[in-house]
Design a protein around this motif. Structure first.
Motif, PDB file in Angstrom:
ATOM      1  N   MET A 258      -8.123   5.559  -2.636  1.00  0.00           N
ATOM      2  CA  MET A 258      -7.618   5.972  -3.950  1.00  0.00           C
ATOM      3  C   MET A 258      -6.965   4.791  -4.633  1.00  0.00           C
ATOM      4  SD  MET A 258      -5.884   9.647  -3.422  1.00  0.00           S
ATOM      5  CE  MET A 258      -6.963  11.006  -3.813  1.00  0.00           C
ATOM      6  N   PRO A 259      -6.893   4.804  -5.969  1.00  0.00           N
ATOM      7  CA  PRO A 259      -6.297   3.649  -6.645  1.00  0.00           C
ATOM      8  C   PRO A 259      -4.802   3.483  -6.390  1.00  0.00           C
ATOM      9  CG  PRO A 259      -7.131   5.255  -8.253  1.00  0.00           C
ATOM     10  CD  PRO A 259      -7.477   5.776  -6.901  1.00  0.00           C
ATOM     11  N   THR A 260      -4.105   4.583  -6.086  1.00  0.00           N
ATOM     12  CA  THR A 260      -2.648   4.492  -5.987  1.00  0.00           C
ATOM     13  C   THR A 260      -2.094   4.721  -4.580  1.00  0.00           C
ATOM     14  OG1 THR A 260      -2.612   6.793  -6.667  1.00  0.00           O
ATOM     15  CG2 THR A 260      -2.134   5.150  -8.370  1.00  0.00           C
ATOM     16  N   LEU A 261      -2.851   5.411  -3.714  1.00  0.00           N
ATOM     17  CA  LEU A 261      -2.316   5.775  -2.399  1.00  0.00           C
ATOM     18  C   LEU A 261      -3.168   5.173  -1.291  1.00  0.00           C
ATOM     19  CD1 LEU A 261      -1.622   9.573  -3.084  1.00  0.00           C
ATOM     20  CD2 LEU A 261       0.052   7.710  -3.103  1.00  0.00           C
ATOM     21  N   GLY A 262      -2.504   4.532  -0.333  1.00  0.00           N
ATOM     22  CA  GLY A 262      -3.216   3.897   0.774  1.00  0.00           C
ATOM     23  C   GLY A 262      -2.860   4.542   2.095  1.00  0.00           C
ATOM     24  N   PRO A 263      -3.737   5.410   2.625  1.00  0.00           N
ATOM     25  CA  PRO A 263      -3.473   6.012   3.934  1.00  0.00           C
ATOM     26  C   PRO A 263      -4.025   5.145   5.063  1.00  0.00           C
ATOM     27  CG  PRO A 263      -5.334   7.110   2.900  1.00  0.00           C
ATOM     28  CD  PRO A 263      -4.931   5.994   1.974  1.00  0.00           C
ATOM     29  N   SER A 264      -3.365   5.197   6.220  1.00  0.00           N
ATOM     30  CA  SER A 264      -3.917   4.541   7.405  1.00  0.00           C
ATOM     31  C   SER A 264      -3.477   5.297   8.647  1.00  0.00           C
ATOM     32  CB  SER A 264      -3.500   3.072   7.463  1.00  0.00           C
ATOM     33  OG  SER A 264      -2.108   2.964   7.491  1.00  0.00           O
ATOM     34  N   MET A 265      -4.125   4.984   9.760  1.00  0.00           N
ATOM     35  CA  MET A 265      -3.798   5.637  11.030  1.00  0.00           C
ATOM     36  C   MET A 265      -3.693   4.547  12.084  1.00  0.00           C
ATOM     37  SD  MET A 265      -3.573   8.952  11.939  1.00  0.00           S
ATOM     38  CE  MET A 265      -4.864  10.175  11.780  1.00  0.00           C
ATOM     39  N   ARG A 266      -2.647   4.634  12.914  1.00  0.00           N
ATOM     40  CA  ARG A 266      -2.484   3.604  13.943  1.00  0.00           C
ATOM     41  C   ARG A 266      -2.262   4.214  15.320  1.00  0.00           C
ATOM     42  NH1 ARG A 266       2.236   0.354  11.461  1.00  0.00           N
ATOM     43  NH2 ARG A 266       1.343   1.363   9.657  1.00  0.00           N
ATOM     44  N   LEU A 267      -2.695   3.457  16.314  1.00  0.00           N
ATOM     45  CA  LEU A 267      -2.468   3.863  17.699  1.00  0.00           C
ATOM     46  C   LEU A 267      -1.582   2.806  18.357  1.00  0.00           C
ATOM     47  CD1 LEU A 267      -5.075   5.276  20.156  1.00  0.00           C
ATOM     48  CD2 LEU A 267      -3.552   3.487  20.910  1.00  0.00           C
ATOM     49  N   LEU A 268      -0.503   3.255  18.981  1.00  0.00           N
ATOM     50  CA  LEU A 268       0.366   2.356  19.747  1.00  0.00           C
ATOM     51  C   LEU A 268       0.289   2.821  21.196  1.00  0.00           C
ATOM     52  CD1 LEU A 268       3.511   2.359  17.379  1.00  0.00           C
ATOM     53  CD2 LEU A 268       1.581   0.790  17.320  1.00  0.00           C
ATOM     54  N   HIS A 338       0.436  -2.287  -5.212  1.00  0.00           N
ATOM     55  CA  HIS A 338       1.042  -3.614  -5.025  1.00  0.00           C
ATOM     56  C   HIS A 338      -0.046  -4.690  -4.964  1.00  0.00           C
ATOM     57  CE1 HIS A 338       5.182  -2.211  -3.496  1.00  0.00           C
ATOM     58  NE2 HIS A 338       4.541  -1.162  -3.972  1.00  0.00           N
ATOM     59  N   GLU A 339      -1.132  -4.384  -4.227  1.00  0.00           N
ATOM     60  CA  GLU A 339      -2.208  -5.367  -4.087  1.00  0.00           C
ATOM     61  C   GLU A 339      -2.889  -5.631  -5.420  1.00  0.00           C
ATOM     62  OE1 GLU A 339      -3.371  -4.668   0.613  1.00  0.00           O
ATOM     63  OE2 GLU A 339      -4.823  -4.110  -0.922  1.00  0.00           O
ATOM     64  N   LYS A 340      -3.180  -4.549  -6.142  1.00  0.00           N
ATOM     65  CA  LYS A 340      -3.913  -4.701  -7.419  1.00  0.00           C
ATOM     66  C   LYS A 340      -3.098  -5.498  -8.433  1.00  0.00           C
ATOM     67  CE  LYS A 340      -7.637  -1.971  -6.681  1.00  0.00           C
ATOM     68  NZ  LYS A 340      -7.271  -1.270  -5.482  1.00  0.00           N
ATOM     69  N   LEU A 341      -1.765  -5.351  -8.362  1.00  0.00           N
ATOM     70  CA  LEU A 341      -0.909  -6.042  -9.319  1.00  0.00           C
ATOM     71  C   LEU A 341      -0.484  -7.424  -8.811  1.00  0.00           C
ATOM     72  CD1 LEU A 341       1.345  -3.058 -10.497  1.00  0.00           C
ATOM     73  CD2 LEU A 341      -0.764  -3.915 -11.522  1.00  0.00           C
ATOM     74  N   GLY A 342      -0.965  -7.796  -7.628  1.00  0.00           N
ATOM     75  CA  GLY A 342      -0.620  -9.114  -7.072  1.00  0.00           C
ATOM     76  C   GLY A 342       0.818  -9.185  -6.593  1.00  0.00           C
ATOM     77  N   LEU A 343       1.439  -8.011  -6.330  1.00  0.00           N
ATOM     78  CA  LEU A 343       2.854  -7.971  -5.957  1.00  0.00           C
ATOM     79  C   LEU A 343       3.083  -7.756  -4.463  1.00  0.00           C
ATOM     80  CD1 LEU A 343       4.088  -5.721  -8.913  1.00  0.00           C
ATOM     81  CD2 LEU A 343       4.600  -8.142  -8.579  1.00  0.00           C
ATOM     82  N   PHE A 344       1.990  -7.516  -3.727  1.00  0.00           N
ATOM     83  CA  PHE A 344       2.169  -7.181  -2.304  1.00  0.00           C
ATOM     84  C   PHE A 344       2.674  -8.398  -1.518  1.00  0.00           C
ATOM     85  CE2 PHE A 344       0.644  -6.855   2.095  1.00  0.00           C
ATOM     86  CZ  PHE A 344       1.332  -5.708   2.452  1.00  0.00           C
TER      87      PHE A 344
END
Ligand code: GTQ
Length: 351
Positions: A258-268, A338-344
């Motif tokens: 999505m343009p505004t929300l970044g989901p991810s899944m991690r395994l520790l 943040h990435e799209k605006l170069g702010l990340f």
């Protein structure tokens, strides 16, 4: 400058400021450092909501209002430092939605983008733009901005998921629009699984041209996500800062879903501890499997068990430890913006 002239100066200044104030003018030099800070200062604080305390309240909501009457029967997760604003962090909205057998949450559409992350129960479904998908625990469902969506439940027992929306961002931009559908539940025009077959199997229809900034896949089933994570765990070392972490991807362009929300899944893996990490995006974590502790600089470590939710403000350094079992953690953040605006920005410490 001697004391008398300093005093005269400050009296003159305060008279001057009053004059300015009456003209809707303000001296920048009084606020410059707050406006342009040396580093980000979120208002939100790190905070955990525990399933064992939230679920009974959600079930109580089930006894006091129907899904149809409420339109969405949701308990909003409000950051303690942002009460009354429906914000879990400075930029994100999250709430827990309950739907009971036979209920329908009526069809509507809005310019806010939404993700649903399923926590409990089966038999619930979401219909999006003419297609229904059944929701299982751990599945990620997308409702792209301005698409009709309604929720329902054909099975037994309560179904609960976390709603993740970009409400604060859309409010800030003053771009919120909404509409109610003429019918409570939209009529579906395609069979269940149609989008998955077209876009979600590592294949795309030849000549397909994307029509939206959102992924055309709208259910990312946990069974597949889980298998990918566990296979990787058998053959690669976890990253010291994020463990084995995969982001959900739009198969059309490789971008976030999505343009505004970044989901991810991690395994520790059991016993694994991350090194200290921080990034400008704020995030919400959910413990899906196992038991972890999250430690931030300002607060003692918090233990997260199954379905507990944690708000992580932007630029807050943290460490995560897998206390019991191989731990699977879902998260979503505003990183795509943040990435799209170069702010990340991110910072990886080696401790
Ligand atoms: O399911 O469409 O938690 O529109 C907040 C706003 C859920 C939804 C929320 C919404 C929805």
């Amino acid at each position: 400058m001697n004391e008398t002239s300093a005093l005269k100066n400050s009296v003159d200044r305060s008279a001057f400021y009053k004059e300015l104030d009456a003209l809707n003018l303000a001296p920048l030099w009084e606020v410059l450092r707050g406006l342009v800070p040396t580093d980000p200062r979120p208002a939100a604080v790190p905070y955990a909501w525990h399933w064992r305390t939230v679920l009974p309240q959600l079930l109580a909501a089930g006894g006091s209002i129907t899904a149809e009457e409420a339109e969405r029967r949701v308990l909003v997760l409000e950051n303690p430092k942002l009460r009354g604003k429906s914000q879990i962090t400075d930029t994100l909205y999250a709430g827990l939605q309950l739907i009971l057998p036979g209920e329908v949450a009526p069809a509507h559409r809005h310019t806010q983008s939404a993700l649903r992350f399923v926590l409990e129960g089966s038999g619930g479904y979401t219909a999006v733009a003419g297609e229904r998908t059944t929701m299982q625990r751990g599945d990620l469902i997308l409702t792209p901005f301005w698409t009709w969506h309604d929720h329902g439940h054909d099975g037994e027992g309560p179904v609960v998921w976390m709603d993740c929306l970009d409400v604060p961002l859309v409010s800030f931009l003053k771009t919120g629009f909404r509409e109610e559908h003429s019918k409570t539940a939209q009529t579906t025009s395609r069979p269940e699984g149609y989008s998955d077959a077209r876009y979600g199997s590592g294949l795309l229809p030849v000549g397909y041209q994307p029509t939206s900034a959102t992924s055309p896949v709208f259910n990312y089933p946990y069974a597949r996500t889980r298998e990918a994570l566990h296979r990787l765990a058998q053959s690669q070392e976890p990253d010291p800062h994020i463990g084995i972490c995969l982001r959900y991807v739009n198969p059309v362009n490789g971008d976030w879903v999505m343009p505004t929300l970044g989901p991810s899944m991690r395994l520790l893996p059991e016993g694994f501890s991350t090194s200290t990490y921080r990034s400008t995006d704020s995030a919400v974590f959910v413990a899906l499997e196992g038991e972890v502790s999250i430690e931030t600089d300002d607060q003692p470590s918090v233990k997260l068990e199954t379905n507990d939710v944690f708000a992580m403000p932007g630029w807050c350094p943290y460490r995560i430890r897998a206390l019991r079992g191989d731990c699977v953690l879902f998260s979503f953040s505003d990183r795509p913006v943040h990435e799209k605006l170069g702010l990340f920005r991110e910072e990886k410490n080696h401790t």
